[in-house]
Motif scaffolding. Structure first.
Motif, PDB file in Angstrom:
ATOM      1  N   VAL A  44       0.842  -1.202   0.000  1.00 53.58           N
ATOM      2  CA  VAL A  44       0.000   0.000   0.000  1.00 53.58           C
ATOM      3  C   VAL A  44       0.874   1.248   0.000  1.00 53.58           C
ATOM      4  N   VAL A  45       1.863   1.227   0.868  1.00 58.81           N
ATOM      5  CA  VAL A  45       2.755   2.386   0.974  1.00 58.81           C
ATOM      6  C   VAL A  45       3.538   2.584  -0.324  1.00 58.81           C
ATOM      7  N   LYS A  46       3.922   1.480  -0.930  1.00 63.58           N
ATOM      8  CA  LYS A  46       4.656   1.565  -2.198  1.00 63.58           C
ATOM      9  C   LYS A  46       3.790   2.215  -3.283  1.00 63.58           C
ATOM     10  N   THR A  47       2.559   1.733  -3.392  1.00 66.56           N
ATOM     11  CA  THR A  47       1.639   2.299  -4.379  1.00 66.56           C
ATOM     12  C   THR A  47       1.445   3.790  -4.129  1.00 66.56           C
ATOM     13  N   ALA A  48       1.236   4.146  -2.868  1.00 69.17           N
ATOM     14  CA  ALA A  48       1.013   5.553  -2.521  1.00 69.17           C
ATOM     15  C   ALA A  48       2.247   6.391  -2.854  1.00 69.17           C
ATOM     16  N   LEU A  49       3.414   5.834  -2.595  1.00 68.35           N
ATOM     17  CA  LEU A  49       4.661   6.548  -2.873  1.00 68.35           C
ATOM     18  C   LEU A  49       4.806   6.811  -4.381  1.00 68.35           C
ATOM     19  N   LEU A  50       4.598   5.777  -5.176  1.00 68.84           N
ATOM     20  CA  LEU A  50       4.733   5.920  -6.632  1.00 68.84           C
ATOM     21  C   LEU A  50       3.696   6.899  -7.185  1.00 68.84           C
ATOM     22  N   ASP A  51       2.460   6.793  -6.698  1.00 70.58           N
ATOM     23  CA  ASP A  51       1.405   7.709  -7.144  1.00 70.58           C
ATOM     24  C   ASP A  51       1.779   9.152  -6.824  1.00 70.58           C
ATOM     25  N   THR A  52       2.323   9.344  -5.632  1.00 70.24           N
ATOM     26  CA  THR A  52       2.641  10.699  -5.182  1.00 70.24           C
ATOM     27  C   THR A  52       3.755  11.319  -6.022  1.00 70.24           C
ATOM     28  N   ILE A  53       4.768  10.524  -6.308  1.00 70.80           N
ATOM     29  CA  ILE A  53       5.886  11.052  -7.099  1.00 70.80           C
ATOM     30  C   ILE A  53       5.420  11.346  -8.522  1.00 70.80           C
ATOM     31  N   LYS A  54       4.622  10.457  -9.063  1.00 68.93           N
ATOM     32  CA  LYS A  54       4.086  10.655 -10.411  1.00 68.93           C
ATOM     33  C   LYS A  54       3.293  11.960 -10.481  1.00 68.93           C
ATOM     34  N   ASP A  55       2.497  12.213  -9.463  1.00 69.27           N
ATOM     35  CA  ASP A  55       1.703  13.452  -9.392  1.00 69.27           C
ATOM     36  C   ASP A  55       2.576  14.681  -9.231  1.00 69.27           C
ATOM     37  N   ALA A  56       3.646  14.528  -8.456  1.00 72.04           N
ATOM     38  CA  ALA A  56       4.488  15.684  -8.123  1.00 72.04           C
ATOM     39  C   ALA A  56       5.374  16.098  -9.301  1.00 72.04           C
ATOM     40  N   VAL A  57       5.890  15.125 -10.019  1.00 70.91           N
ATOM     41  CA  VAL A  57       6.794  15.439 -11.138  1.00 70.91           C
ATOM     42  C   VAL A  57       6.370  14.697 -12.412  1.00 70.91           C
ATOM     43  N   PRO A  58       5.155  15.021 -12.916  1.00 68.62           N
ATOM     44  CA  PRO A  58       4.625  14.267 -14.069  1.00 68.62           C
ATOM     45  C   PRO A  58       5.535  14.342 -15.294  1.00 68.62           C
ATOM     46  N   GLU A  59       6.208  15.485 -15.457  1.00 65.16           N
ATOM     47  CA  GLU A  59       7.059  15.668 -16.642  1.00 65.16           C
ATOM     48  C   GLU A  59       8.292  14.780 -16.595  1.00 65.16           C
ATOM     49  N   MET A  60       8.671  14.328 -15.391  1.00 62.62           N
ATOM     50  CA  MET A  60       9.859  13.479 -15.263  1.00 62.62           C
ATOM     51  C   MET A  60       9.497  11.998 -15.242  1.00 62.62           C
ATOM     52  N   TRP A  61       8.235  11.705 -15.096  1.00 63.17           N
ATOM     53  CA  TRP A  61       7.809  10.321 -14.900  1.00 63.17           C
ATOM     54  C   TRP A  61       8.049   9.459 -16.139  1.00 63.17           C
ATOM     55  N   SER A  62       8.583   8.290 -15.961  1.00 63.48           N
ATOM     56  CA  SER A  62       8.842   7.368 -17.073  1.00 63.48           C
ATOM     57  C   SER A  62       8.923   5.964 -16.483  1.00 63.48           C
ATOM     58  N   PRO A  63       8.876   4.949 -17.336  1.00 63.35           N
ATOM     59  CA  PRO A  63       9.010   3.579 -16.800  1.00 63.35           C
ATOM     60  C   PRO A  63      10.323   3.411 -16.037  1.00 63.35           C
ATOM     61  N   GLU A  64      11.368   4.074 -16.519  1.00 61.27           N
ATOM     62  CA  GLU A  64      12.674   3.950 -15.846  1.00 61.27           C
ATOM     63  C   GLU A  64      12.640   4.612 -14.474  1.00 61.27           C
ATOM     64  N   MET A  65      12.008   5.793 -14.427  1.00 61.16           N
ATOM     65  CA  MET A  65      11.894   6.507 -13.152  1.00 61.16           C
ATOM     66  C   MET A  65      11.105   5.650 -12.158  1.00 61.16           C
ATOM     67  N   LYS A  66      10.028   5.093 -12.634  1.00 60.18           N
ATOM     68  CA  LYS A  66       9.191   4.248 -11.773  1.00 60.18           C
ATOM     69  C   LYS A  66       9.998   3.052 -11.272  1.00 60.18           C
ATOM     70  N   GLY A  67      10.724   2.426 -12.192  1.00 60.56           N
ATOM     71  CA  GLY A  67      11.522   1.254 -11.831  1.00 60.56           C
ATOM     72  C   GLY A  67      12.569   1.572 -10.787  1.00 60.56           C
ATOM     73  N   ALA A  68      13.172   2.750 -10.906  1.00 63.40           N
ATOM     74  CA  ALA A  68      14.218   3.144  -9.971  1.00 63.40           C
ATOM     75  C   ALA A  68      13.646   3.330  -8.560  1.00 63.40           C
ATOM     76  N   TRP A  69      12.502   4.006  -8.468  1.00 62.20           N
ATOM     77  CA  TRP A  69      11.882   4.198  -7.150  1.00 62.20           C
ATOM     78  C   TRP A  69      11.389   2.869  -6.581  1.00 62.20           C
ATOM     79  N   GLU A  70      10.868   2.017  -7.450  1.00 66.04           N
ATOM     80  CA  GLU A  70      10.408   0.699  -6.989  1.00 66.04           C
ATOM     81  C   GLU A  70      11.564  -0.089  -6.390  1.00 66.04           C
ATOM     82  N   GLU A  71      12.678  -0.068  -7.112  1.00 67.74           N
ATOM     83  CA  GLU A  71      13.846  -0.820  -6.655  1.00 67.74           C
ATOM     84  C   GLU A  71      14.326  -0.298  -5.297  1.00 67.74           C
ATOM     85  N   ALA A  72      14.423   1.021  -5.216  1.00 69.62           N
ATOM     86  CA  ALA A  72      14.888   1.624  -3.959  1.00 69.62           C
ATOM     87  C   ALA A  72      13.936   1.276  -2.819  1.00 69.62           C
ATOM     88  N   TYR A  73      12.656   1.417  -3.083  1.00 69.65           N
ATOM     89  CA  TYR A  73      11.669   1.139  -2.032  1.00 69.65           C
ATOM     90  C   TYR A  73      11.692  -0.339  -1.647  1.00 69.65           C
TER      91      TYR A  73
END
Ligand code: HEM
Length: 188
Positions: free
Chosen positions: A144-173
């Motif tokens: 749940v926290v992971k989903t919320a984290l990814l959603d929040t970052i996507k909302d905060a920096v939509p112009e930077m969001w990409s599959p790679e960006m998502k993958g990097a945050w997922e890996e770190a989390y």
């Protein structure tokens, strides 16, 4: 890269990954299996830098509100929310805000290591394990926290969001969560 989990995935669909690349600071560097690449570290840091500054607390707060949107029952785990009942609106709860910032900062701080490995101080990890066991946190909550984290970052920096960006945050989390879960097992 994380195993097919996405921010749209159902909450409990993941199994805990072994904390292969999580290194306790006292360990020799040779023990580190670097699965978190330099590119991924850069991506996480670039998003973090873009979110930093004045609105950071608001972003962190949104992150927490999103957790409770996905899992309203999670509120019961937070002592300071239980104690204050419904009198204080969630948005303006100082302790919640402080906690949201801590979780965010903790996540990000792990990326600041030059080697690209997620490193957590042993004492910090032990404390986090104990705190989360005591609070009744379960594996599914981490999703749940992971989903919320990814959603929040996507909302905060939509112009930077990409599959790679998502993958990097997922890996770190995932690495950080796996390390905390390991400690939780020991503390249980
Ligand atoms: C990688 C993920 C997480 C990180 C980095 C993290 C970080 C923290 C930190 C820094 C604290 C402050 C207490 C301490 O330092 O011991 C804390 C407390 C807490 N966390 Fe987490 N957390 C994570 C995941 C979760 C999850 C999945 C839940 C479940 C919804 C959760 C619920 C709580 C609760 C209930 C407390 C105690 C709050 C209180 O009553 O004072 N955390 N966490």
């Amino acid at each position: 890269m994380s195993s097919g989990s996405s921010s749209d995935a159902p909450a409990a669909s993941m199994t805990a990954a072994a904390p292969a690349a999580v290194v306790v600071e006292e360990d020799p560097p040779a023990a580190a299996a670097a699965t978190f690449s330099e590119e991924q570290e850069k991506l996480v840091l670039s998003a973090w830098n873009a979110m930093k500054g004045e609105p950071a607390a608001d972003i962190a707060l949104k992150f927490f509100l999103r957790i409770f949107e996905i899992a309203p029952a999670a509120k019961q785990m937070f002592s300071f929310l239980r104690d204050s009942g419904d009198d204080v609106p969630l948005e303006s709860h100082p302790k919640l805000k402080a906690h949201a910032v801590t979780v965010f900062a903790c996540e990000s701080a792990t990326q600041l290591r030059k080697t690209g490995d997620v490193k957590v101080r042993e004492a910090t990890l032990r404390r986090l394990g104990a705190t989360h066991v005591k609070a009744g946190v379960a594996d599914a909550h981490f999703e749940v926290v992971k989903t919320a984290l990814l959603d929040t970052i996507k909302d905060a920096v939509p112009e930077m969001w990409s599959p790679e960006m998502k993958g990097a945050w997922e890996e770190a989390y995932d690495q950080l969560a796996a390390a905390i879960k390991e400690e939780m097992k020991k503390a249980a």
